[in-house]
Scaffold this motif. Structure first.
Motif, PDB file in Angstrom:
ATOM      1  N   ASP A 132      -1.399   2.302  -0.387  1.00 24.92           N
ATOM      2  CA  ASP A 132      -1.395   1.411  -1.552  1.00 24.92           C
ATOM      3  C   ASP A 132      -2.285   0.184  -1.355  1.00 24.92           C
ATOM      4  O   ASP A 132      -2.135  -0.820  -2.052  1.00 24.92           O
ATOM      5  CB  ASP A 132       0.032   0.980  -1.899  1.00 24.92           C
ATOM      6  CG  ASP A 132       0.708   0.205  -0.765  1.00 24.92           C
ATOM      7  OD1 ASP A 132       0.075   0.006   0.296  1.00 24.92           O
ATOM      8  OD2 ASP A 132       1.881  -0.188  -0.939  1.00 24.92           O
ATOM      9  N   LYS A 180      -5.817   4.880 -11.552  1.00 26.36           N
ATOM     10  CA  LYS A 180      -5.618   3.665 -12.346  1.00 26.36           C
ATOM     11  C   LYS A 180      -6.249   2.455 -11.658  1.00 26.36           C
ATOM     12  O   LYS A 180      -6.931   1.650 -12.298  1.00 26.36           O
ATOM     13  CB  LYS A 180      -4.119   3.439 -12.545  1.00 26.36           C
ATOM     14  CG  LYS A 180      -3.784   2.196 -13.351  1.00 26.36           C
ATOM     15  CD  LYS A 180      -2.276   2.046 -13.502  1.00 26.36           C
ATOM     16  CE  LYS A 180      -1.931   0.762 -14.266  1.00 26.36           C
ATOM     17  NZ  LYS A 180      -0.445   0.608 -14.390  1.00 26.36           N
ATOM     18  N   GLU A 181      -6.048   2.343 -10.357  1.00 23.59           N
ATOM     19  CA  GLU A 181      -6.568   1.181  -9.623  1.00 23.59           C
ATOM     20  C   GLU A 181      -8.086   1.251  -9.431  1.00 23.59           C
ATOM     21  O   GLU A 181      -8.741   0.225  -9.246  1.00 23.59           O
ATOM     22  CB  GLU A 181      -5.881   1.085  -8.256  1.00 23.59           C
ATOM     23  CG  GLU A 181      -4.382   0.848  -8.322  1.00 23.59           C
ATOM     24  CD  GLU A 181      -4.022  -0.496  -8.936  1.00 23.59           C
ATOM     25  OE1 GLU A 181      -4.839  -1.439  -8.824  1.00 23.59           O
ATOM     26  OE2 GLU A 181      -2.933  -0.603  -9.528  1.00 23.59           O
ATOM     27  N   SER A 190      -2.731   9.749  -9.551  1.00 16.50           N
ATOM     28  CA  SER A 190      -2.746   8.943 -10.772  1.00 16.50           C
ATOM     29  C   SER A 190      -2.720   7.452 -10.477  1.00 16.50           C
ATOM     30  O   SER A 190      -3.359   6.662 -11.181  1.00 16.50           O
ATOM     31  CB  SER A 190      -1.571   9.333 -11.668  1.00 16.50           C
ATOM     32  OG  SER A 190      -0.337   9.201 -10.978  1.00 16.50           O
ATOM     33  N   ASP A 191      -1.991   7.029  -9.447  1.00 20.12           N
ATOM     34  CA  ASP A 191      -1.961   5.608  -9.089  1.00 20.12           C
ATOM     35  C   ASP A 191      -3.341   5.136  -8.635  1.00 20.12           C
ATOM     36  O   ASP A 191      -3.811   4.065  -9.028  1.00 20.12           O
ATOM     37  CB  ASP A 191      -0.928   5.355  -7.993  1.00 20.12           C
ATOM     38  CG  ASP A 191       0.495   5.520  -8.492  1.00 20.12           C
ATOM     39  OD1 ASP A 191       0.710   5.374  -9.710  1.00 20.12           O
ATOM     40  OD2 ASP A 191       1.382   5.813  -7.669  1.00 20.12           O
ATOM     41  N   TRP A 192      -3.990   5.947  -7.783  1.00 16.33           N
ATOM     42  CA  TRP A 192      -5.332   5.587  -7.318  1.00 16.33           C
ATOM     43  C   TRP A 192      -6.320   5.587  -8.477  1.00 16.33           C
ATOM     44  O   TRP A 192      -7.205   4.714  -8.571  1.00 16.33           O
ATOM     45  CB  TRP A 192      -5.786   6.558  -6.226  1.00 16.33           C
ATOM     46  CG  TRP A 192      -5.394   6.098  -4.862  1.00 16.33           C
ATOM     47  CD1 TRP A 192      -4.369   6.566  -4.106  1.00 16.33           C
ATOM     48  CD2 TRP A 192      -6.017   5.066  -4.104  1.00 16.33           C
ATOM     49  NE1 TRP A 192      -4.313   5.897  -2.909  1.00 16.33           N
ATOM     50  CE2 TRP A 192      -5.310   4.967  -2.882  1.00 16.33           C
ATOM     51  CE3 TRP A 192      -7.091   4.214  -4.330  1.00 16.33           C
ATOM     52  CZ2 TRP A 192      -5.654   4.045  -1.891  1.00 16.33           C
ATOM     53  CZ3 TRP A 192      -7.438   3.289  -3.353  1.00 16.33           C
ATOM     54  CH2 TRP A 192      -6.726   3.213  -2.152  1.00 16.33           C
ATOM     55  N   TYR A 203      -5.040  -0.781  -2.481  1.00 16.10           N
ATOM     56  CA  TYR A 203      -6.051  -0.538  -3.502  1.00 16.10           C
ATOM     57  C   TYR A 203      -7.144  -1.609  -3.491  1.00 16.10           C
ATOM     58  O   TYR A 203      -8.333  -1.282  -3.545  1.00 16.10           O
ATOM     59  CB  TYR A 203      -5.400  -0.488  -4.885  1.00 16.10           C
ATOM     60  CG  TYR A 203      -4.231   0.462  -4.987  1.00 16.10           C
ATOM     61  CD1 TYR A 203      -4.422   1.843  -4.836  1.00 16.10           C
ATOM     62  CD2 TYR A 203      -2.946   0.002  -5.246  1.00 16.10           C
ATOM     63  CE1 TYR A 203      -3.361   2.728  -4.940  1.00 16.10           C
ATOM     64  CE2 TYR A 203      -1.867   0.868  -5.351  1.00 16.10           C
ATOM     65  CZ  TYR A 203      -2.079   2.226  -5.191  1.00 16.10           C
ATOM     66  OH  TYR A 203      -1.027   3.100  -5.284  1.00 16.10           O
TER      67      TYR A 203
END
Length: 381
Positions: free
Chosen positions: A122, A150-151, A146-148, A124
């Motif tokens: 995390d 977005k960042e 998906s988290d990566w 990012y």
């Protein structure tokens, strides 16, 4: 009694070292065999222990023929490992010619950054800062979920072109490019779970360059099978994917190629060497540095498993590791310039072609047995 025990320890240690050194010669995809391809540098260092024990025993007992025999065996093991490692040091000849940037000369360059960010990571902001510092023309990031995604969205402001697939469980892979993509496609080679990127980009001063970004399954990975049982993967699917990429390159020898990614295979393995033979691609690290990229957190337990191969239409300006904060991989940063393309074809033998074909058949079959739709596509950029 202690001396006899020490001698037996020496015998067992050396015999064990012989076994693990030669296990990868067995033509099997079993993960517990293929994994011994990886730690050749560590196994060479571990030979210090039997050497030390042998020296102590010989000093206390006086040297004998058996001491000499075990000494020769240890030297032979060390030599065997070094034949794999030394090609990736400065004592060896280079495969990719070196080019130097000349002051005042308008020289076309192409910078490629390949990095496995680790989907559970995390950090990012730190990774984004690293990308901005490196400022590559081509950026391949692996394990983008998906988290990566977005960042990493701000990268779209710096890179006009993007292709790839965002997936969970470490299966995502995305390419950002400053240069126009003439062709772009996400393909599934051996497995429906493992996307690879195929693209052709228009490099100023170079022309069309064909690109492949890949992330085959690592041997030893524990995955759920169709029988809903956890099972460790062998190397067959990985080997098949690398052979399929090599075949793809082999079919178009006139183009300039860049193939990069986390291969989950060491640079000196028989599979990676066969990949290079079939594709006629070159490893810029040969004759220079090992540049082990995994595991980033354990300096004593690292292997070169992240790769960049190029065709003979490129020369190397620089190649180095890059810290990817929070990831268990280092990134690989490579700066290239245009070189003469000789339009040569692969010189792989009929036996090597047959071996590759068998790897493909076995790997596709293995992938079919393990493809369980437990991870869904999260989005396509």
């Amino acid at each position: 009694m202690l001396l006899k025990l020490l001698l037996w320890v020496i015998r067992l240690l050396v015999l064990l070292m012989v076994v693990v050194a030669l296990l990868p010669l067995i033509p099997s995809g079993q993960w517990w065999i293929r994994l011994w391809d990886f730690p050749r540098l560590q196994l060479t260092g571990a030979l210090v222990l039997p050497v030390l024990f042998l020296g102590v025993h010989a000093w206390l007992k006086h040297p004998t023929k058996e001491h000499a025999l075990w000494g020769v065996a240890i030297l032979a093991i060390a030599g065997w490992h070094l034949t794999h490692i030394l090609p990736f040091t400065s004592v060896w000849s280079t495969e990719v010619d070196t080019a130097e940037l000349k002051p005042g000369e308008n020289q076309t360059t192409l910078k490629v950054l390949t990095a496995n960010v680790t989907y559970t990571n995390d950090h990012y902001a730190e990774v984004m800062a690293m990308v901005r510092r490196e400022d590559p023309d081509l950026l391949l990031l692996i394990e983008v979920d998906s988290d990566w995604a977005k960042e990493l969205a701000p990268l779209d402001e710096a890179y006009a072109h993007r292709v790839g697939e965002v997936r969970g469980e470490g299966l995502g892979i995305v390419l950002w490019s400053r240069m126009p993509l003439l062709e772009q496609e996400v393909r599934y080679l051996a497995s429906e779970r493992r996307p690879s990127i195929f693209a052709t980009f228009d490099a100023p001063g170079i022309g069309p360059v064909r690109f492949v970004g890949a992330h085959p399954v690592p041997p030893g990975l524990k995955e759920r099978t169709v029988s809903n049982e956890d099972e460790r993967r062998d190397s067959r699917e990985r080997d098949a994917e690398l052979m399929l990429i090599a075949r793809h390159v082999e079919q178009d020898p006139d183009s300039r190629w860049i193939v990069t990614g986390d291969f989950n295979d060491v640079a000196w393995s028989d599979t990676t060497k066969l990949f290079a033979e079939l594709s006629d691609l070159k490893d810029p690290r040969r004759g220079r540095r090992l540049l082990s990229t995994y595991h980033a957190k354990y300096p004593w337990w690292r292997y070169p498993i992240d790769h960049l191969f190029v065709s003979d239409g490129f020369h190397l300006i620089d190649i180095d590791r890059v810290k990817v904060q929070g990831s268990d991989h280092f990134g690989l940063s490579t700066t290239l310039t245009v070189g003469r393309k000789d339009h040569g074809e692969s010189e792989a033998s009929a036996e090597e072609e047959q071996e590759a074909e068998e790897m493909i058949e076995e790997g596709v079959e293995d992938a079919a047995e393990h493809d369980v739709s437990s991870s869904q596509t999260e989005g396509k950029p």
